[in-house]
Design a protein around this motif. Sequence first.
Motif, PDB file in Angstrom:
ATOM      1  N   THR A 185      -8.452  26.430 -27.530  1.00 14.10           N
ATOM      2  CA  THR A 185      -7.115  26.661 -28.088  1.00 14.10           C
ATOM      3  C   THR A 185      -6.137  25.587 -27.614  1.00 14.10           C
ATOM      4  O   THR A 185      -5.308  25.096 -28.393  1.00 14.10           O
ATOM      5  CB  THR A 185      -6.604  28.059 -27.703  1.00 14.10           C
ATOM      6  OG1 THR A 185      -7.528  29.036 -28.190  1.00 14.10           O
ATOM      7  CG2 THR A 185      -5.235  28.333 -28.294  1.00 14.10           C
ATOM      8  N   ARG A 186      -6.228  25.223 -26.331  1.00 13.67           N
ATOM      9  CA  ARG A 186      -5.351  24.168 -25.805  1.00 13.67           C
ATOM     10  C   ARG A 186      -5.581  22.852 -26.545  1.00 13.67           C
ATOM     11  O   ARG A 186      -4.629  22.126 -26.860  1.00 13.67           O
ATOM     12  CB  ARG A 186      -5.608  23.966 -24.309  1.00 13.67           C
ATOM     13  CG  ARG A 186      -4.950  24.985 -23.403  1.00 13.67           C
ATOM     14  CD  ARG A 186      -4.958  24.541 -21.945  1.00 13.67           C
ATOM     15  NE  ARG A 186      -6.310  24.381 -21.416  1.00 13.67           N
ATOM     16  CZ  ARG A 186      -7.007  25.359 -20.854  1.00 13.67           C
ATOM     17  NH1 ARG A 186      -6.479  26.581 -20.744  1.00 13.67           N
ATOM     18  NH2 ARG A 186      -8.214  25.143 -20.390  1.00 13.67           N
ATOM     19  N   LEU A 187      -6.839  22.538 -26.823  1.00 15.45           N
ATOM     20  CA  LEU A 187      -7.145  21.283 -27.506  1.00 15.45           C
ATOM     21  C   LEU A 187      -6.791  21.325 -28.987  1.00 15.45           C
ATOM     22  O   LEU A 187      -6.430  20.298 -29.582  1.00 15.45           O
ATOM     23  CB  LEU A 187      -8.631  20.949 -27.336  1.00 15.45           C
ATOM     24  CG  LEU A 187      -9.015  20.049 -26.166  1.00 15.45           C
ATOM     25  CD1 LEU A 187      -8.549  20.620 -24.836  1.00 15.45           C
ATOM     26  CD2 LEU A 187     -10.524  19.811 -26.149  1.00 15.45           C
ATOM     27  N   LEU A 188      -6.901  22.503 -29.575  1.00 13.10           N
ATOM     28  CA  LEU A 188      -6.666  22.631 -31.013  1.00 13.10           C
ATOM     29  C   LEU A 188      -5.186  22.531 -31.384  1.00 13.10           C
ATOM     30  O   LEU A 188      -4.840  21.990 -32.437  1.00 13.10           O
ATOM     31  CB  LEU A 188      -7.238  23.971 -31.501  1.00 13.10           C
ATOM     32  CG  LEU A 188      -7.095  24.301 -32.981  1.00 13.10           C
ATOM     33  CD1 LEU A 188      -7.742  23.240 -33.855  1.00 13.10           C
ATOM     34  CD2 LEU A 188      -7.709  25.676 -33.270  1.00 13.10           C
ATOM     35  N   ALA A 189      -4.322  23.053 -30.540  1.00 13.80           N
ATOM     36  CA  ALA A 189      -2.894  23.133 -30.864  1.00 13.80           C
ATOM     37  C   ALA A 189      -2.291  21.788 -31.269  1.00 13.80           C
ATOM     38  O   ALA A 189      -1.622  21.695 -32.322  1.00 13.80           O
ATOM     39  CB  ALA A 189      -2.129  23.761 -29.705  1.00 13.80           C
ATOM     40  N   PRO A 190      -2.465  20.693 -30.509  1.00 13.92           N
ATOM     41  CA  PRO A 190      -1.849  19.426 -30.926  1.00 13.92           C
ATOM     42  C   PRO A 190      -2.448  18.850 -32.203  1.00 13.92           C
ATOM     43  O   PRO A 190      -1.751  18.173 -32.969  1.00 13.92           O
ATOM     44  CB  PRO A 190      -2.095  18.498 -29.721  1.00 13.92           C
ATOM     45  CG  PRO A 190      -3.206  19.120 -28.953  1.00 13.92           C
ATOM     46  CD  PRO A 190      -3.096  20.592 -29.173  1.00 13.92           C
ATOM     47  N   LEU A 191      -3.725  19.120 -32.463  1.00  9.70           N
ATOM     48  CA  LEU A 191      -4.328  18.655 -33.710  1.00  9.70           C
ATOM     49  C   LEU A 191      -3.678  19.347 -34.894  1.00  9.70           C
ATOM     50  O   LEU A 191      -3.320  18.706 -35.893  1.00  9.70           O
ATOM     51  CB  LEU A 191      -5.833  18.924 -33.684  1.00  9.70           C
ATOM     52  CG  LEU A 191      -6.598  18.624 -34.976  1.00  9.70           C
ATOM     53  CD1 LEU A 191      -6.512  17.148 -35.330  1.00  9.70           C
ATOM     54  CD2 LEU A 191      -8.056  19.061 -34.854  1.00  9.70           C
ATOM     55  N   LEU A 192      -3.500  20.661 -34.796  1.00  5.20           N
ATOM     56  CA  LEU A 192      -2.844  21.398 -35.884  1.00  5.20           C
ATOM     57  C   LEU A 192      -1.402  20.946 -36.059  1.00  5.20           C
ATOM     58  O   LEU A 192      -0.890  20.872 -37.188  1.00  5.20           O
ATOM     59  CB  LEU A 192      -2.901  22.900 -35.597  1.00  5.20           C
ATOM     60  CG  LEU A 192      -4.303  23.538 -35.552  1.00  5.20           C
ATOM     61  CD1 LEU A 192      -4.193  25.020 -35.229  1.00  5.20           C
ATOM     62  CD2 LEU A 192      -5.046  23.330 -36.866  1.00  5.20           C
ATOM     63  N   GLU A 193      -0.739  20.647 -34.964  1.00  2.00           N
ATOM     64  CA  GLU A 193       0.647  20.178 -35.029  1.00  2.00           C
ATOM     65  C   GLU A 193       0.733  18.876 -35.816  1.00  2.00           C
ATOM     66  O   GLU A 193       1.624  18.690 -36.646  1.00  2.00           O
ATOM     67  CB  GLU A 193       1.195  19.977 -33.609  1.00  2.00           C
ATOM     68  CG  GLU A 193       2.645  19.527 -33.546  1.00  2.00           C
ATOM     69  CD  GLU A 193       3.614  20.566 -34.070  1.00  2.00           C
ATOM     70  OE1 GLU A 193       4.668  20.180 -34.629  1.00  2.00           O
ATOM     71  OE2 GLU A 193       3.325  21.777 -33.944  1.00  2.00           O
ATOM     72  N   MET A 194      -0.178  17.966 -35.567  1.00  2.00           N
ATOM     73  CA  MET A 194      -0.190  16.711 -36.303  1.00  2.00           C
ATOM     74  C   MET A 194      -0.441  16.931 -37.790  1.00  2.00           C
ATOM     75  O   MET A 194       0.201  16.322 -38.652  1.00  2.00           O
ATOM     76  CB  MET A 194      -1.262  15.782 -35.717  1.00  2.00           C
ATOM     77  CG  MET A 194      -1.307  14.390 -36.364  1.00  2.00           C
ATOM     78  SD  MET A 194      -2.345  14.266 -37.853  1.00  2.00           S
ATOM     79  CE  MET A 194      -3.974  14.225 -37.117  1.00  2.00           C
ATOM     80  N   LEU A 195      -1.354  17.852 -38.099  1.00  2.00           N
ATOM     81  CA  LEU A 195      -1.711  18.084 -39.505  1.00  2.00           C
ATOM     82  C   LEU A 195      -0.585  18.754 -40.288  1.00  2.00           C
ATOM     83  O   LEU A 195      -0.492  18.587 -41.506  1.00  2.00           O
ATOM     84  CB  LEU A 195      -2.977  18.930 -39.570  1.00  2.00           C
ATOM     85  CG  LEU A 195      -4.252  18.235 -39.076  1.00  2.00           C
ATOM     86  CD1 LEU A 195      -5.393  19.218 -38.967  1.00  2.00           C
ATOM     87  CD2 LEU A 195      -4.627  17.068 -39.992  1.00  2.00           C
ATOM     88  N   ARG A 196       0.271  19.519 -39.609  1.00  2.00           N
ATOM     89  CA  ARG A 196       1.395  20.168 -40.297  1.00  2.00           C
ATOM     90  C   ARG A 196       2.307  19.148 -40.982  1.00  2.00           C
ATOM     91  O   ARG A 196       2.951  19.443 -41.990  1.00  2.00           O
ATOM     92  CB  ARG A 196       2.226  20.993 -39.310  1.00  2.00           C
ATOM     93  CG  ARG A 196       1.577  22.258 -38.808  1.00  2.00           C
ATOM     94  CD  ARG A 196       2.577  23.108 -38.038  1.00  2.00           C
ATOM     95  NE  ARG A 196       1.908  24.167 -37.300  1.00  2.00           N
ATOM     96  CZ  ARG A 196       1.653  24.125 -35.999  1.00  2.00           C
ATOM     97  NH1 ARG A 196       2.043  23.066 -35.286  1.00  2.00           N
ATOM     98  NH2 ARG A 196       1.045  25.116 -35.406  1.00  2.00           N
ATOM     99  N   ASP A 197       2.382  17.971 -40.419  1.00  2.00           N
ATOM    100  CA  ASP A 197       3.311  16.954 -40.919  1.00  2.00           C
ATOM    101  C   ASP A 197       2.700  16.054 -41.979  1.00  2.00           C
ATOM    102  O   ASP A 197       3.361  15.111 -42.443  1.00  2.00           O
ATOM    103  CB  ASP A 197       3.805  16.088 -39.747  1.00  2.00           C
ATOM    104  CG  ASP A 197       4.554  16.896 -38.697  1.00  2.00           C
ATOM    105  OD1 ASP A 197       5.206  17.897 -39.085  1.00  2.00           O
ATOM    106  OD2 ASP A 197       4.483  16.546 -37.505  1.00  2.00           O
ATOM    107  N   ARG A 198       1.469  16.299 -42.374  1.00  2.00           N
ATOM    108  CA  ARG A 198       0.808  15.450 -43.363  1.00  2.00           C
ATOM    109  C   ARG A 198       0.913  16.084 -44.739  1.00  2.00           C
ATOM    110  O   ARG A 198       0.234  17.061 -45.049  1.00  2.00           O
ATOM    111  CB  ARG A 198      -0.668  15.262 -42.998  1.00  2.00           C
ATOM    112  CG  ARG A 198      -0.944  14.740 -41.604  1.00  2.00           C
ATOM    113  CD  ARG A 198      -0.398  13.350 -41.359  1.00  2.00           C
ATOM    114  NE  ARG A 198      -0.835  12.374 -42.344  1.00  2.00           N
ATOM    115  CZ  ARG A 198      -0.951  11.086 -42.091  1.00  2.00           C
ATOM    116  NH1 ARG A 198      -0.677  10.609 -40.892  1.00  2.00           N
ATOM    117  NH2 ARG A 198      -1.335  10.261 -43.038  1.00  2.00           N
TER     118      ARG A 198
END
Length: 399
Positions: free
Chosen positions: A299-312
């Motif tokens: 979950t810790r690793l996934l959160a920043p990846l999802l954050e980046m994808l929100r802006d695409r």
Amino acid sequence: MLDVEYVRAQFPAFSEPSLQGQAFFENAGGSYACAPVIDRLTRFYTQRRVQPYAPYEASRLAGAEMEEARARLSALLGVAPDELSFGPSTTQNTYVLAQAFRRFMRPGEAIVVTNQDHEANSGPWRRLADDGIEIREWRIDPETGHLDPEDLGALLDESVRLVCFPHCSNVVGEVNPVVEITALAHAAGAFVCVDGVAHAPHGLSDIGSLGADIYLFSAYKTYGPHQGIMVIRRVLAETLPNQGHRFNGEVLHKRFTPAGPDFAQVAACAGIVDYVEALAAHHGITVTDVPGLMRAHETRLLAPLLEMLRDRNAVRLIGPDDAARRAPTVALALNRPAQEVAEELAAQGIMAEGGDFYAVRPLQAMGVNPRHGVLRVSFLHYTSAAEVAALTQALDAVL
């Protein structure tokens, strides 16, 4: 905190020279194998490659290792040893189960399936319509992919004998509330079949506490050999007609295994438990705490990846964008064929894949062209923060 350096030391792939400089993000298709599994498999093939259960020593040890795998794995899963069966794959195990239900059910009775499932827990059941079994589809939200338990109630009545759904979809990623859904189905008098293939790699569940009558997953996605593992609780297993050899019908774990198992791979499955127990001992926790340890790291690793994808804007994330609600199996619908993007990622040392991943039904339900497919990046607890950072950077470049 998970000791990732210790974890990676348990997987020979991370020290393999040919794999250096590459980050593995196709774990949903099959995980790396842990060292205890590889060691047990090697030992079986070199020292025990005989027919098991005979009185001579090599054969006795072969049978003992197979029984050890069943006993220890069932204990980890919270079920009785004879409620656990091995088979060549989850898809094939499900087909065997479907044949048992074909003989068990009467025309006019019903099975509920979803359009969120991988085809393994959908296609075999849907084919029973040819025998007069009614198939009712529990449908996902076409925008989010969410499977709403409230929608299940309208499909349940006294004619429903079985409800089939995934613990977690291999493209949507959202973790479904198995206990809640199972309770709804049982209240209506139906059995429950859960496809745990996409969820099990993120921490093997206490199946006994989930309440499901059938739970299936794949050992080759949980750090082990290429075997399907099937739990059928006793009441249902004794009710369904025998699918194995006639003379094996009284042995619960043989009733749904028509062919002889792969002896070496069954024995090697004990290595999965070796690994989980070693992980618990290293971190000073119990084996029941290991799934939480794995999930917290993921979950810790996934959160920043999802954050980046929100802006695409040109990328559609399939499933929820909340890391706590989903597995780290991330499918992206793009404006071009996903395989092209996977090839570009491969040139940057990112091992990922594009396609439909046998999840044609959920992709079509969400308006995704299966021919273009989705780019799927998936990781496990052995994935490092540095690898996720490399993935994020590579995705940013190719998208």
